[in-house]
Design a protein around this motif. Structure first.
Motif, mmCIF file in Angstrom:
data_model
loop_
_atom_site.group_PDB
_atom_site.id
_atom_site.type_symbol
_atom_site.label_atom_id
_atom_site.label_comp_id
_atom_site.label_asym_id
_atom_site.label_seq_id
_atom_site.Cartn_x
_atom_site.Cartn_y
_atom_site.Cartn_z
ATOM 1 N N VAL A 867 12.425 13.753 -0.395
ATOM 2 C CA VAL A 867 11.210 12.939 -0.326
ATOM 3 C C VAL A 867 11.115 12.250 1.030
ATOM 4 O O VAL A 867 12.084 11.641 1.496
ATOM 5 C CB VAL A 867 11.190 11.880 -1.454
ATOM 6 C CG1 VAL A 867 9.876 11.121 -1.448
ATOM 7 C CG2 VAL A 867 11.399 12.559 -2.809
ATOM 8 N N VAL A 868 9.939 12.386 1.642
ATOM 9 C CA VAL A 868 9.653 11.729 2.919
ATOM 10 C C VAL A 868 8.440 10.834 2.709
ATOM 11 O O VAL A 868 7.427 11.266 2.167
ATOM 12 C CB VAL A 868 9.356 12.758 4.037
ATOM 13 C CG1 VAL A 868 8.998 12.047 5.332
ATOM 14 C CG2 VAL A 868 10.546 13.668 4.247
ATOM 15 N N THR A 869 8.555 9.588 3.143
ATOM 16 C CA THR A 869 7.482 8.615 2.954
ATOM 17 C C THR A 869 7.173 7.930 4.274
ATOM 18 O O THR A 869 8.063 7.745 5.109
ATOM 19 C CB THR A 869 7.915 7.541 1.922
ATOM 20 O OG1 THR A 869 8.157 8.173 0.680
ATOM 21 C CG2 THR A 869 6.858 6.495 1.732
ATOM 22 N N VAL A 870 5.923 7.548 4.421
ATOM 23 C CA VAL A 870 5.540 6.773 5.595
ATOM 24 C C VAL A 870 5.005 5.415 5.147
ATOM 25 O O VAL A 870 4.298 5.305 4.153
ATOM 26 C CB VAL A 870 4.480 7.533 6.449
ATOM 27 C CG1 VAL A 870 3.171 7.690 5.697
ATOM 28 C CG2 VAL A 870 4.255 6.841 7.776
ATOM 29 N N LEU A 871 5.404 4.384 5.882
ATOM 30 C CA LEU A 871 4.932 3.020 5.650
ATOM 31 C C LEU A 871 4.456 2.443 6.975
ATOM 32 O O LEU A 871 4.976 2.792 8.040
ATOM 33 C CB LEU A 871 6.065 2.136 5.109
ATOM 34 C CG LEU A 871 6.376 2.195 3.616
ATOM 35 C CD1 LEU A 871 7.645 1.397 3.340
ATOM 36 C CD2 LEU A 871 5.233 1.633 2.791
ATOM 37 N N GLY A 872 3.503 1.538 6.899
ATOM 38 C CA GLY A 872 3.047 0.893 8.125
ATOM 39 C C GLY A 872 1.762 0.134 7.904
ATOM 40 O O GLY A 872 1.145 0.191 6.835
ATOM 41 N N VAL A 873 1.363 -0.563 8.931
ATOM 42 C CA VAL A 873 0.120 -1.338 8.870
ATOM 43 C C VAL A 873 -1.051 -0.374 8.747
ATOM 44 O O VAL A 873 -0.992 0.770 9.203
ATOM 45 C CB VAL A 873 -0.012 -2.214 10.145
ATOM 46 C CG1 VAL A 873 -1.340 -2.960 10.161
ATOM 47 C CG2 VAL A 873 1.149 -3.193 10.212
ATOM 48 N N SER A 875 -4.445 1.638 9.339
ATOM 49 C CA SER A 875 -5.121 2.201 10.519
ATOM 50 C C SER A 875 -4.185 2.390 11.713
ATOM 51 O O SER A 875 -4.608 2.254 12.857
ATOM 52 C CB SER A 875 -6.307 1.311 10.920
ATOM 53 O OG SER A 875 -7.212 1.195 9.857
ATOM 54 N N THR A 876 -2.923 2.701 11.436
ATOM 55 C CA THR A 876 -1.997 2.987 12.552
ATOM 56 C C THR A 876 -1.634 4.465 12.618
ATOM 57 O O THR A 876 -0.715 4.845 13.338
ATOM 58 C CB THR A 876 -0.705 2.151 12.406
ATOM 59 O OG1 THR A 876 -0.140 2.385 11.105
ATOM 60 C CG2 THR A 876 -0.978 0.680 12.590
ATOM 61 N N GLY A 877 -2.361 5.281 11.859
ATOM 62 C CA GLY A 877 -2.140 6.718 11.976
ATOM 63 C C GLY A 877 -1.022 7.252 11.120
ATOM 64 O O GLY A 877 -0.395 8.248 11.471
ATOM 65 N N LYS A 878 -0.767 6.634 9.959
ATOM 66 C CA LYS A 878 0.302 7.129 9.074
ATOM 67 C C LYS A 878 -0.042 8.499 8.514
ATOM 68 O O LYS A 878 0.761 9.425 8.558
ATOM 69 C CB LYS A 878 0.521 6.135 7.922
ATOM 70 C CG LYS A 878 0.913 4.742 8.344
ATOM 71 C CD LYS A 878 1.122 3.830 7.154
ATOM 72 C CE LYS A 878 -0.098 3.720 6.269
ATOM 73 N NZ LYS A 878 -1.288 3.215 6.960
ATOM 74 N N VAL A 959 8.798 4.385 9.195
ATOM 75 C CA VAL A 959 8.071 3.121 9.380
ATOM 76 C C VAL A 959 7.221 3.282 10.634
ATOM 77 O O VAL A 959 7.736 3.408 11.741
ATOM 78 C CB VAL A 959 9.033 1.920 9.513
ATOM 79 C CG1 VAL A 959 8.253 0.646 9.690
ATOM 80 C CG2 VAL A 959 9.923 1.836 8.284
ATOM 81 N N ASN A 960 5.914 3.296 10.425
ATOM 82 C CA ASN A 960 4.965 3.573 11.502
ATOM 83 C C ASN A 960 4.532 2.265 12.149
ATOM 84 O O ASN A 960 4.029 1.362 11.479
ATOM 85 C CB ASN A 960 3.758 4.313 10.928
ATOM 86 C CG ASN A 960 2.948 5.000 11.996
ATOM 87 O OD1 ASN A 960 3.504 5.750 12.786
ATOM 88 N ND2 ASN A 960 1.661 4.737 12.025
ATOM 89 N N ILE A 961 4.769 2.164 13.444
ATOM 90 C CA ILE A 961 4.451 0.923 14.159
ATOM 91 C C ILE A 961 3.536 1.256 15.325
ATOM 92 O O ILE A 961 3.908 2.025 16.216
ATOM 93 C CB ILE A 961 5.726 0.238 14.688
ATOM 94 C CG1 ILE A 961 6.668 -0.086 13.526
ATOM 95 C CG2 ILE A 961 5.389 -1.018 15.470
ATOM 96 C CD1 ILE A 961 8.030 -0.535 13.973
#
Length: 1844
Positions: A867-873, A875-878, A959-961
């Protein structure tokens, strides 16, 4: 007389330049001694040579010259010979011919040497069949002549000679010559794509002429040659689209020579067909079985890198892989077939190839051919995805797709449906943003076409036309691109389309102010008239590139254009202008580009021309073009039945939608207000925030009732028509499903876009109003938020329908049951499924579980996932990051596009699975954190929940920053770190990567080292903050909670767009870096040791995580069934290993305890025997070594267990140290136990040895007296009668007894000793205690009745009076009574265990008992026991102990009395005396006596010692094994038994006297098990048979030993010694019965050999006798009671009882595995009222349950809190070693609720309290529900679990 011939010179050869002469006798050779001088003269010059031979050759003569030659013998000058010779005329040399054609031959020669050319000529003559046919004279200055007019394929003889001026001539040179055969005639070719058929006419009609044909086929690189006898040939395996030259020759055979005609030649280009190109690319089967998006997105093992494909068949996959990742370099790919073929020498030379060389060596395919091939091989949905990704890369996309096989083309309307474009048109007054599907947008179309050949690259200039100065992009493929110069094979006739879209007036970078579509036709319009006709009808203008107007004038005049024509010519010559005047079709304008005009100027002219046309142009959409296409014979991809039928189905649903919010309320009611309210109630059920002071269980019951009411309301909603149609659409075939869902998406997108566009305009207008209406704004915001409608909303409604049907058990619509499987199949095609409903912030757990179950079923055995997940604010392109990384298509748009979380499956190719260790990658896309759409108070909590769930589900979390969002980054990281901390604390350590977006600097990684260190410092600070919140202060650094590498776990990704949208392509740097990022993720999967989970396990984790996050304290709320199962399995295995360890040590001890017991006998009988103290020292060392070995085995098993990749071992990794500590503790405990047991055994045997020496001395005296008496009597003449012998024996016996002192051991006063020790123990207590001691008259009179706690007096009650009310004091006395009873029961068990040993009393026994009582009271903190009660308790227990130990001591004295021991065998001594006197044979008698009196008791003792471990083994491996496998399973068995028995007294016993209840329960289970099928008897028989066989073997072995010894030494062994030796050989198995052995065997006259045989027979009789005895004694309970050693009930009790700790609130026993665990837990807590907790005001029992209280705002006070109120939520501050998990299921505690509700009144009576106020629904709980709650809680299933 000499022969005249011998006197003359003979000339044997005369040539033009040499003469060969001889002389003398020709048959006689020279003798070698004679010498001749040869002289020749010419024109006054004389030449001379000598020779010993009689012959000579003169060389270098002139031709046609006379020479005088003389030969003189030097030894005899009288002998000489003379002659004259004239040299010959030379003929021409090197005479040869060339057959020019069928009638002509060219003859060639070289002129003769040393002949003046002026003096001769040549004559050439041809003969046919010896008849001259031609003659020709040739001047000497010519060396060739052409002979014409000959016959074809004819042999001629050619001669040539030299003729001098005087007509002299040379000998002729002769040459056989042949004319060429006639070539084949009428050569014809029929060719296909890979073959050519050649046919011709045979030129030779004469059958007698033997001939055949040679056929040669050649291109630039290869030649194919073949031979045939007939006039036709079929050539195969040609390359498609390749120019070949075909040559046919006639071959005639003559005189073994073959003569070949001139060739007849034709040049043709092979056809190009689709199959041939696809075969090269490895795509041929996909022309029928189309490529799917699923197959393209499947993760494959990389077989090529960068821009290079390893072979032609890799090209499509490399292109697709790069395209799916939106890599703008996707078209720049090469094939590596010849890249590495150069030799080292060639590589060392810098060779610059010409363009023709490059073309010749090039291995590849034109990108347009590759794209065309892939579009033909792709299914409609892959076509859409390809077109979309090509559009994102700013590539042109196919509008008309040609098929070179059928010469048809297809309008790609469906393929372009997914392309959506945004732009700002200048025509709009407010420069507003427009967004629409490109196929529905009306735009002017400008088409670019070519007629004839052109040196100008139309596509190259098109790219420049669409590009501004800042960004130049190759939208269209042209010849200067990589492989663009390779000739096209199947893409001619392709019409591509692209768009120019303005960015708006504010940016001032637009070339055109209005959007425009640009079409580009590949190939000559004269070859593709249909495509040109289509463009001419749909375009606003057609730009026609033509350089040769004259040649194409006819075609141009035939054109009938409806659109504006712009003619583009590459030259501006006068002839061109003249040609224009002759064209009937008048262009709108003509653009000339001459040699003086550079490209930039030309592009400006083109742009101006286009702009002028756009000012007054017609607009058309691609959808409208589909109406024109069929009239021209153009196919439309959408016009297939499935597509149109599913469109109608989708239209049926969407056509009624006018107002989206109203439609959702009406047609999708289940996901609305009810669902959101239900979500809030479920969360409140867990958090109990609004409970205030009311009864917690009443409050939970009320919440449960409200939830059920809401669910019933949900169920009462009828299925809406729209949903019914939607389900119908999903119930079709898979292809129809996909079409239907795509049409739904398309329709809903259009509806939503129109609706939102209108609302956003209204919003803008309100915002511009100076008198801003905030309420109106708020209403608009709410309407905008609720105006999104897509396929996920319909799927969400299905999930709610399914949940509702499942809850009510109402499957009225039977097809609802099939929905999970349908959804699972969709997921396998790449369809995303909503995991978390972002609107309600909830998960439909039943729906998700059943979908995953269906997935598991569909994919087993290939069901492992990562499992691969993306998290972030937000509208940051996750989503964009995931889409680019895996080529997938999560919804993307500006703002918060993803609500909640969606999961999507990506397959792993079969060859890659083993390396990646999984079968699928499951990707989770989440909504953005820190959303403005959420209220700020709820946002943090919502984000925390979301982050915790998805991090917990993930193997890798991204974690998308976004670098520009640094202000929000800290809050986001705080949320993420919090989630990681939670995972670490529940035993899961996910991998984390940080993606830093929009970092454009090429050296960003090096330059940001300092920033990365600062970033890590921030993470450390956040970790500390999160640890403080979660009360896990041991986590100080970010690296404490997960593995983090400052270099490898940070990715710096450039910006997404290369330039300014909407004309900017996706940056190649972005795609490449994301690809590197993906490869890094895959590398992590390859390297990980954590096994992949399957879909079922993933579903379990979802349920566990979601239930846990609903509680405020996640870490102590998390309870995952997978973790529980893994922990349970670990406990089961550990308990198995632990028992193996214990069993081995018990067996070891039993053997050596027997050996120690036998030491006292051996030390008496043997002077050289090892001392017992020495043996003890050796045994201690051996025990330590044995423990070391077994401990290592245990350590190794634990290590191997945790290294195993199966069984979810990684989930309990954090328990490893606990179990290792348990091993260490077990070893220490066992070592101490063995040491004590060995020392006690030695101590006992030392006492026995002293007595045994005295007994042996008396036996020896008696033996001597009897033997002496017999000797005296035998000397008498008269024999004595029986009575006389009796009388004499009595006299002797009396004399011995009188003579020797038989003093018994002194008797101790154990009661008095006990009192003394008790007094010493209590003397430092209070005066009241001392008074109590002084009032004791006799301690043995104490403890005879039941013990009752008296009301406390004195200081303690005064101290507590401030805190305790009367009800509390009653409860305190009750609890004290329970504690005292438990200590009394345990003390009795200790006393019983000690007195079972047949040893003497020692004062340490009482001291140990008092220590045990003290320790028990220390462990009891609640209630605190006063000194007076402590004294009463000890007096009571010591009274019991004094009586028991006094009896034990008295029994020991009786057994040790030597006189009684002697008198016990008096009759035996008398009988032996008589037998010896009468000399009777005692063999049989003694053998039977020995077997009966010595062996039988020893055998029974052997059996008794070994039954215990075997009983434990059977209980742990038989049918009841699961009951004792772990403490949790044991609890389950106990509670289930209580439920089945329905006996209140048993329940009360369980609550009040748990240890006693457990002990008795275990005993009953043992008795119950071994009472069936003679199980106990079978165990006894097993050991009986074993020891009897050993005994018989020992007897036989000793008999053999005695025989061997008697042969060597004259020694006679008596039977006493014989039996003693038998026992010694079994000294670890049998205890030697000394008291019986000596009296039985001392007096005997038996032969040992005969005795041995009798003894074996006697042993058999004893064997049968013991069997009969065991059969008769069939009372298992009695037999179990008689076991004095290794009692099984005690071993099982210690196994399942555990640490003995109880919940501080409800007193439920701890179930944690291992003895060294650091945290205690209980699976099911019970209502506190069951443990006699009552409310202070009214004395009623309390129904509250710990698992509910710990999440509520309730408080408690207790002695441990200093009787101060303390929040239940913070209970770990008081009890840090307890983990009380919240009730994650409303039904989890149904068992105790059922029990309490049923026996509420009885509990109240027992506790003298008021009955509890129990919620009404508790009374509705059935036995079945109570039983199910047990099974669910303890993870026990009565049916097999369908889990792979």
């Amino acid at each position: 007389m000499e022969d005249p011939d011998q006197c003359h010179i003979r000339f044997t050869d005369v040539g033009p330049h040499s003469v060969h002469l001889e002389w003398g006798d020709p048959d006689v050779a020279a003798n070698g001694r004679q010498k001749f001088q040869i002289k020749w003269k010419h024109e006054g010059r004389t030449f001379s040579e000598t020779t010993h031979e009689n012959h000579f050759e003169i060389k270098s003569l002139l031709p046609d010259t006379t020479y005088n030659i003389t030969v003189v013998a030097t030894e005899d000058n009288s002998r000489s010979f003379s002659a004259s010779v004239h040299t010959a005329i030379p003929a021409p040399e090197n005479f040869e011919y060339v057959s020019v054609d069928t009638t002509t031959i060219l003859l060639r020669w070289t002129s003769p040497h040393k002949l003046d050319p002026r003096l001769y000529k040549f004559q050439v003559i041809l003969y046919k069949n010896e008849e001259e046919t031609q003659s020709v004279d040739v001047k000497s200055n010519s060396n060739e002549t052409l002979m014409v007019g000959l016959l074809p394929a004819t042999e001629y003889k050619a001669t040539i000679n030299t003729i001098l001026d005087d007509d002299k001539q040379s000998e002729p040179a002769v040459l056989m010559v042949y004319t060429k055969p006639l070539p084949p005639e009428n050569l014809q070719i029929k060719h296909g794509a890979t073959s050519a058929y050649l046919k011709w006419t045979d030129p030779i009609t004469d059958d007698k002429i033997k001939h055949r044909f040679r056929v040669v086929c050649s291109d630039e690189a290869n030649t194919i040659e073949s031979f045939t006898d007939v006039e036709e040939e079929n050539i195969l395996s040609l390359q498609t689209g390749t120019k070949y030259t075909f040559s046919v020759y006639t071959l005639v055979e003559s005189n073994d020579e073959v003569h070949e005609s001139l060739p007849v030649k034709l040049t043709r280009c092979t056809n190009v067909n689709m199959e041939s190109v696809l075969m090269e690319l490895g795509l041929q089967r996909h022309l029928r079985d189309k490529l799917t998006l699923k197959s393209v997105l499947e993760l494959r093992k990389p077989s090529d890198g960068g821009q290079i494909a390893l072979g032609f068949r890799s090209l499509p996959w490399l292109f697709l892989r790069k395209l799916m990742m939106v890599n703008s370099s996707a078209r720049i790919i090469k094939c590596a077939s010849k890249i590495n073929s150069e030799t080292p020498e060639q590589k060392s030379i810098n060779i610059i190839k010409s363009s023709t060389d490059v073309f010749r060596d090039q291995q590849g395919i034109n990108p347009l051919d590759l794209i065309t091939a892939l579009f033909h091989c792709a299914d409609p949905f892959l076509q859409q995805e390809m077109a979309l990704k090509m559009s994102m890369c700013q590539f042109s996309v196919p509008l008309l797709l040609p098929n070179c096989d059928t010469n048809e083309c297809t309008l790609m309307l469906w393929a372009l449906r997914d392309i959506t474009k945004q732009f700002r048109s200048y025509s709009s007054d407010e420069d507003s943003l427009e967004e629409n599907s490109i196929v529905l947008t009306d735009l002017p179309l400008i088409s670019f076409v070519r007629l004839g050949k052109s040196d100008l690259s139309k596509s190259e200039f098109l790219n420049k036309l669409l590009s501004n100065n800042q960004q130049n992009h190759d939208t269209f493929v042209h010849r200067k691109l990589v492989n663009g110069n390779i000739p096209r094979k199947i893409s001619n006739g392709l019409v591509e389309i692209s768009w120019y879209l303005p960015a708006g007036a504010k940016r001032n970078i637009d070339i055109f102010k209005e959007p425009v579509a640009v079409a580009n036709l590949r190939g000559d319009i004269s070859d593709f008239e249909v495509q040109f006709a289509f463009l001419s009808q749909t375009s606003s203008a057609v730009f026609l590139f033509c350089d040769d107007l004259d040649s194409n004038q006819t075609f141009l005049n035939s054109l009938q254009l409806k659109s504006t024509l712009v003619l583009v010519c590459i030259t501006n010559s006068p002839t061109l202008r003249d040609s224009l005047s002759h064209i009937k079709l008048k262009p709108h304008s003509v653009i000339f580009k001459d040699k003086n005009m550079n490209d930039a100027e030309f592009v400006v002219i083109l742009q101006k021309s286009v702009a002028k046309i756009l000012a007054d142009s017609t607009k058309v959409s691609i959808k409208k073009m589909s109406n024109v296409a069929p009239d021209l014979g153009i196919l439309v991809d959408e016009n297939n039945p499935i597509c149109q039928d599913t469109k109608k189905m989708a239209d049926l649903i969407t056509q009624e939608i006018t107002n989206i919010p109203e439609y959702k309320v009406k047609e999708l009611p289940l996901q609305g207000k009810l669902w959101k309210e239900l979500s809030k109630l479920e969360k409140e059920m867990c958090r109990l925030k609004k409970a205030k002071k009311e009864n917690i269980e009443y409050y939970k019951s009320e919440l449960k009732s409200q939830i059920q009411i809401l669910k019933k309301k949900q169920g009462s909603n009828d299925m809406r028509e729209a949903i019914s149609h939607f389900i119908s659409g999903l119930s079709c075939s898979q292809n129809e499903q996909l079409y239907f869902l795509k049409w739904m998406k398309i329709n809903l997108y259009q509806l939503t876009r129109k609706h939102l566009s209108r609302l956003e305009k209204q919003y803008m207008e309100v915002c511009k109003d100076l008198t801003e209406d905030k309420e109106c704004l708020r209403d608009l915001e709410n309407e905008i938020a609720s105006s999104s409608l897509g396929v996920p909303h319909f799927m969400r409604e299905l999930s709610q329908l399914y949940e509702s049907a499942h809850f009510q058990g109402n499957w009225e619509y039977s097809y609802l049951k099939k929905l999970p499987e349908i959804c699972a199949q969709l997921m396998l095609t790449g369809f995303p499924l909503e995991l978390i409903d972002g609107d309600a912030s909830n998960i439909p757990l039943t729906w998700i579980r059943d979908v995953l179950t269906a997935l598991n079923k569909l994919t087993t055995p290939h069901n492992r996932i990562r499992v691969v997940t993306v998290l972030g604010v937000q509208s940051t392109g996750k989503s964009t990051l995931l889409n680019t990384m895996f080529g997938i298509q999560f919804a993307v748009s500006s703002g918060r596009c993803t609500r909640g979380a969606f999961m999507l499956l990506i397959g792993v190719s079969e060859e890659f699975r083993s390396e990646l260790q999984c079968d699928y990658i499951l990707v989770i896309d989440t909504e953005g954190l820190k959303s403005d759409l959420e209220k700020q108070t709820d946002s943090y909590e919502h984000d925390n929940e979301l982050a915790t769930v998805v991090v917990g589900l993930s193997d890798i979390t991204i974690v998308n920053i976004a670098m520009e969002n640094a202000t929000e980054m800290k809050d986001t990281l705080q949320i993420v770190v919090h989630a990681f901390l939670r995972m670490k604390e529940v035993g899961k350590r996910p991998c984390c990567h940080f993606a830093h977006q929009n970092t454009a600097d090429v050296g960003v990684h090096e330059k940001t080292m300092r920033e990365r260190k600062v970033f890590l410092k921030q993470l450390d600070e956040m970790t500390q903050a999160a640890a403080k919140i979660e009360k896990k202060g041991n986590n100080r650094k970010f690296t404490d909670i997960l593995e983090y590498n400052i270099d490898k776990n940070n990715w710096y990704i450039p910006g997404l767009w290369l330039g300014v949208p909407p004309m900017a392509p996706v940056s190649t740097g972005y795609s490449e870096e994301v690809n590197n990022f993906k490869n890094s993720i895959l590398d992590v999967f390859k390297a990980t040791k954590v096994p992949a989970q399957n879909f079922m396990e993933f579903g379990e984790m979802i349920q566990s995580l979601w239930k846990a996050v609903q509680f405020e304290n996640f870490i102590f709320s998390f309870r995952n069934s997978l973790v529980a199962e893994a922990y349970s399995k670990l406990c089961v295995d550990f308990n198995t290993w632990e028992w193996a360890f214990k069993k081995h040590m018990i067996s070891w001890y039993t053997k050596f305890e027997t050996k120690i017991t036998n030491m006292s006998v051996m030390s008496v009988q043997s002077t050289d025997a090892l001392t017992i103290d020495g043996m003890l020292a050796d045994l201690k060392l051996e025990a330590a070594a044995e423990l070391d070995k077994e401990e290592k085995i245990l350590f190794d098993k634990i290590q191997q267990y945790f290294e195993n990749k199966e069984a979810n071992v990684h989930l309990v990794e954090n328990q490893k140290e606990t179990f290792l500590n348990s091993v260490r503790g077990l070893r220490r405990e066992t070592e101490m136990y063995l040491k004590n047991k060995l020392e006690n055994a030695v101590l006992i045997q030392k006492g026995i040895a002293k007595v045994e020496i005295i007994k042996q001395k008396h036996r020896d005296t008696m033996q001597d007296k009897v033997l002496n008496l017999i000797s005296i009597f035998r000397k008498r003449r008269n024999s004595l009668s029986e009575s006389e012998l009796d009388e004499e024996f009595e006299k002797m016996w009396y004399a011995i007894v009188k003579k020797y002192s038989f003093t018994a051991l002194p008797r101790q006063d154990v009661v008095k000793e006990t009192y003394r020790l008790l007094h010493n123990n209590l003397e430092m207590k209070s005066g009241a205690v001392r008074e109590m001691l002084s009032n004791i008259i006799s301690l043995d009179q104490c403890g005879t009745g039941p013990f009752f706690v008296k009301a406390e007096t004195g200081n303690i009650s005064q101290t507590l009076s401030h805190y305790l009310l009367p009800e509390q004091r009653d409860k305190r006395n009750y609890l004290t009574q329970l504690v005292c009873e438990r200590i009394i029961n345990n003390s009795k068990a200790l006393i019983s265990c000690r007195t079972r040993a047949k040893s003497d009393y020692v004062s340490a026994d009482i001291q140990g008992l008092l220590c045990f009582i003290d320790k028990s009271m220390e462990n009891c903190k609640d209630p605190q026991i006063s000194p007076e009660i402590e004294a009463s308790l000890k007096i009571h227990i010591c009274g019991i102990a004094a009586r028991a130990f006094q009896k034990m001591h008295d029994d020991y004295i009786q057994r040790s009395d030597t006189l009684k021991s002697l008198e016990r065998f008096k009759e035996q001594w008398l009988a032996d005396f008589k037998d010896l006197y009468y000399q009777r044979d005692q063999c049989l008698n003694k053998a039977e006596m020995c077997a009966r009196q010595c062996f039988a008791p020893a055998v029974m003792e052997y059996i008794q010692k070994r039954l215990g471990p075997d009983i434990v083994d059977e209980m742990l491996t038989g049918k009841t094994a699961v009951n004792f496998s772990t403490r949790s399973f044991f609890q389950f068995s106990l509670l289930k038994q209580l439920l089945q028995d329905e006996d209140f007294n048993n329940i009360l016993e369980y609550v009040e006297n748990y240890e006693k209840f457990v002990t008795e329960w275990i005993s009953e289970r043992i008795i119950e098990h071994f009472s069936k099928d003679d199980a106990f008897l079978k165990l006894e028989m097993k050991h009986l048979d074993i020891i009897i066989n050993k005994l018989k073997e020992a007897v036989r072995a000793q008999k053999e030993a005695d025989i061997h010894r008697s042969n060597d030494v004259q020694v006679r062994t008596n039977i006493h010694s014989f039996v003693t030796k038998v026992f010694r050989s079994l000294n670890k198995e049998l205890v030697i019965p000394t008291d019986t052995l000596s009296p039985t065997l001392v007096l005997n006259n038996s032969d040992p050999a005969g005795f041995a045989e009798c003894l074996i027979s006697a042993i058999d009789k004893v064997h049968q006798s013991l069997k009969d005895q065991l059969y008769r004694e069939n009372d298992v309970r009695e037999k179990l009671t008689r076991l004095s050693l290794n009692r099984p009930q005690e071993e099982l009790f210690s196994r399942v009882f555990g640490c003995g700790k109880k919940c501080p609130f409800c007193k439920a026993p701890c179930e944690a595995g291992g003895k060294e665990h650091t945290e205690h837990f209980v699976s099911i807590h019970h209502p506190q009222g069951i443990g006699n907790c009552r409310r202070i005001p009214d004395g009623k029992l309390i129904p509250d349950i710990c698992s509910s209280l710990v999440v509520s705002k309730k408080e408690f006070r207790h002695q441990d809190t200093g009787y101060q109120w303390h929040p239940y939520k913070e209970y770990r501050e008081i009890y840090p070693d307890w983990k009380i998990q919240p009730d994650t299921s409303i039904e989890a505690t149904d068992f105790w609720k059922y029990i309490f509700a049923k026996y509420n009144t009885k509990f109240a009576v027992r506790y003298n309290a008021g009955p509890a106020d129990i919620p009404r629904d508790w009374y509705n709980i059935s036995v079945h529900q109570a039983n199910k709650s047990l099974e669910d809680t303890f993870l026990v299933r009565t049916h097999p679990k369908n889990n792979s």
